[in-house]
Design a protein around this motif. Structure first.
Motif, short mmCIF file in Angstrom:
data_model
loop_
_atom_site.label_atom_id
_atom_site.label_comp_id
_atom_site.label_asym_id
_atom_site.label_seq_id
_atom_site.Cartn_x
_atom_site.Cartn_y
_atom_site.Cartn_z
N ASP A 155 -37.02 -31.24 17.94
CA ASP A 155 -36.31 -31.13 16.66
C ASP A 155 -37.37 -31.02 15.55
O ASP A 155 -37.87 -32.02 15.06
N ALA A 156 -37.69 -29.78 15.20
CA ALA A 156 -38.79 -29.54 14.27
C ALA A 156 -38.58 -30.25 12.94
O ALA A 156 -39.51 -30.84 12.38
N TYR A 157 -37.37 -30.20 12.40
CA TYR A 157 -37.12 -30.73 11.06
C TYR A 157 -37.16 -32.25 10.99
O TYR A 157 -37.25 -32.83 9.91
N SER A 158 -37.13 -32.89 12.13
CA SER A 158 -37.25 -34.35 12.14
C SER A 158 -38.69 -34.79 12.39
O SER A 158 -38.98 -35.99 12.39
N ASP A 159 -39.57 -33.81 12.58
CA ASP A 159 -40.99 -34.10 12.82
C ASP A 159 -41.74 -34.01 11.49
O ASP A 159 -41.73 -32.98 10.83
N TYR B 233 -35.96 -17.63 8.73
CA TYR B 233 -35.89 -18.05 10.14
C TYR B 233 -35.60 -19.54 10.21
O TYR B 233 -35.98 -20.30 9.31
N ARG B 234 -34.92 -19.97 11.27
CA ARG B 234 -34.62 -21.39 11.45
C ARG B 234 -35.32 -21.90 12.70
O ARG B 234 -34.96 -21.55 13.83
N THR B 235 -36.34 -22.73 12.50
CA THR B 235 -37.08 -23.29 13.62
C THR B 235 -36.36 -24.52 14.13
O THR B 235 -36.04 -25.43 13.36
N GLN B 236 -36.11 -24.55 15.44
CA GLN B 236 -35.42 -25.70 16.05
C GLN B 236 -36.38 -26.51 16.92
O GLN B 236 -36.52 -27.72 16.75
N SER B 237 -37.03 -25.84 17.85
CA SER B 237 -37.96 -26.54 18.75
C SER B 237 -39.28 -25.80 18.81
O SER B 237 -39.35 -24.59 18.57
N ILE B 238 -40.34 -26.54 19.13
CA ILE B 238 -41.70 -25.99 19.12
C ILE B 238 -42.48 -26.51 20.31
O ILE B 238 -42.37 -27.67 20.69
N ILE B 239 -43.27 -25.61 20.89
CA ILE B 239 -44.26 -26.00 21.88
C ILE B 239 -45.58 -25.42 21.42
O ILE B 239 -45.65 -24.27 20.99
N CYS B 240 -46.66 -26.24 21.47
CA CYS B 240 -47.93 -25.81 20.91
C CYS B 240 -49.08 -26.33 21.77
O CYS B 240 -49.10 -27.51 22.14
N VAL B 241 -50.01 -25.44 22.11
CA VAL B 241 -51.16 -25.82 22.94
C VAL B 241 -52.44 -25.25 22.33
O VAL B 241 -52.41 -24.22 21.64
N PRO B 242 -53.58 -25.88 22.60
CA PRO B 242 -54.84 -25.35 22.08
C PRO B 242 -55.31 -24.14 22.88
O PRO B 242 -55.00 -24.02 24.07
N VAL B 243 -56.03 -23.26 22.21
CA VAL B 243 -56.68 -22.14 22.89
C VAL B 243 -58.14 -22.52 23.06
O VAL B 243 -58.88 -22.64 22.08
N GLY C 122 -31.84 -24.41 26.63
CA GLY C 122 -32.30 -25.77 26.82
C GLY C 122 -33.51 -26.10 25.97
O GLY C 122 -33.72 -25.54 24.90
N ARG C 123 -34.30 -27.03 26.49
CA ARG C 123 -35.47 -27.51 25.77
C ARG C 123 -36.75 -27.08 26.48
O ARG C 123 -36.75 -26.78 27.67
N PHE C 124 -37.85 -27.09 25.71
CA PHE C 124 -39.15 -26.86 26.33
C PHE C 124 -39.48 -28.03 27.26
O PHE C 124 -39.23 -29.19 26.94
N THR C 125 -40.06 -27.70 28.41
CA THR C 125 -40.35 -28.72 29.42
C THR C 125 -41.86 -28.82 29.65
O THR C 125 -42.65 -28.03 29.14
N LEU C 126 -42.23 -29.82 30.47
CA LEU C 126 -43.64 -29.96 30.83
C LEU C 126 -44.12 -28.76 31.63
O LEU C 126 -45.30 -28.37 31.54
#
Length: 255
Positions: free
Chosen positions: A17-21, A34-44, A63-67
């Motif tokens: 939940d992006a807006y609660s972060d 645009y409406r951002t709902q969920s985010i997954i982010c990793v380093p390069v 659904g949601r982003f998973t491991l």
């Protein structure tokens, strides 16, 4: 956008939940609609482990982003990192090549000039632009009077400044043959503030290098004042030395 911690400590992030972060920045959504709902982010990361960027995906469709998504994205970015870094190197080399070409063309242009005043004006203009400084001055040595002189254009007239060859920062560099990079001019006892008082200019930082002829004899100095946005660096010093070395013959011949 979420300010991904990967840019700070290298830890990947999943936010359902992006807006609660509290790290999320909604300004991009506001500009784009645009409406951002969920985010997954990793380093390069490069092969050496250096972080050169981050990869971010938004709004999983089902659904949601998973491991598992996190592992997959990490694998993809590790494969892409080598290509990205290689492209960065290519762009850096191309920028250097363009700068070197322009530098050689400038040196050739200056060396074809024979009028001392014209050369001094051109060199001052180019070095000021090259090092992003506020002012530059070329002082040449006059052996007959043992003074350093510079010519300054004021309106339609050319005025000459002269000072004893041992005075001030310029004199110290001329006498010693050593460069000086002074971040705080007024904290240096060799600095002469009288020119500031006469002109209303305020000198903050100084970079001064000797001009050497083909016999390695000091024939003058190049003095840069007030690096815009900071202080002069070692790279600035090396660039200025290289430039003055290339134009020293033209300066000596025209003098």
């Amino acid at each position: 956008m979420l300010r991904c911690r990967s840019g700070y400590d290298g830890a990947p992030i999943i936010s359902d939940d992006a807006y609660s972060d509290e790290r999320f920045n909604p300004s991009v959504d506001e500009r784009t609609g645009y409406r951002t709902q969920s985010i997954i982010c990793v380093p390069v990361r490069t092969l050496s482990g250096e972080i050169i960027g981050v990869m971010q995906c938004l709004n999983k469709r089902n659904g949601r982003f998973t491991l598992e998504d996190l592992d997959l994205l990490s694998e993809m970015t590790s494969q892409a990192a080598t290509a990205l870094q290689s492209q960065q190197y290519v762009e850096q080399i191309e920028k250097i090549r363009i700068k070197e070409t322009a530098f050689l063309e400038l040196v050739s242009d200056i060396n074809s000039e024979f009028d001392l005043t014209s050369i001094l004006q051109r060199v001052v203009a180019e070095t000021t632009k090259m090092l992003n400084a506020e002012r530059a001055t070329i002082f040449l040595h006059d052996p007959a009077t043992d003074t350093l002189f510079s010519r300054v254009l004021s309106g339609n007239d050319t005025n000459e400044i002269r000072l004893a060859s041992h005075l001030g920062i310029a004199g110290a560099v001329f006498t010693s043959g050593e460069s000086m990079n002074i971040p705080y001019a007024y904290a240096d006892l060799r600095f002469n503030p009288s020119f500031d008082r006469q002109t209303g200019f305020f000198t903050r930082s100084i970079l001064c290098v000797p001009i050497l002829n083909k016999d390695n004899r000091v024939i003058g100095v190049t003095q840069m004042l007030n690096k815009k946005g900071g202080i002069f660096t070692d790279e600035d010093e090396q660039r200025l030395k290289a430039f003055t070395a290339q134009i020293a013959i033209a300066l000596e011949n025209s003098k």
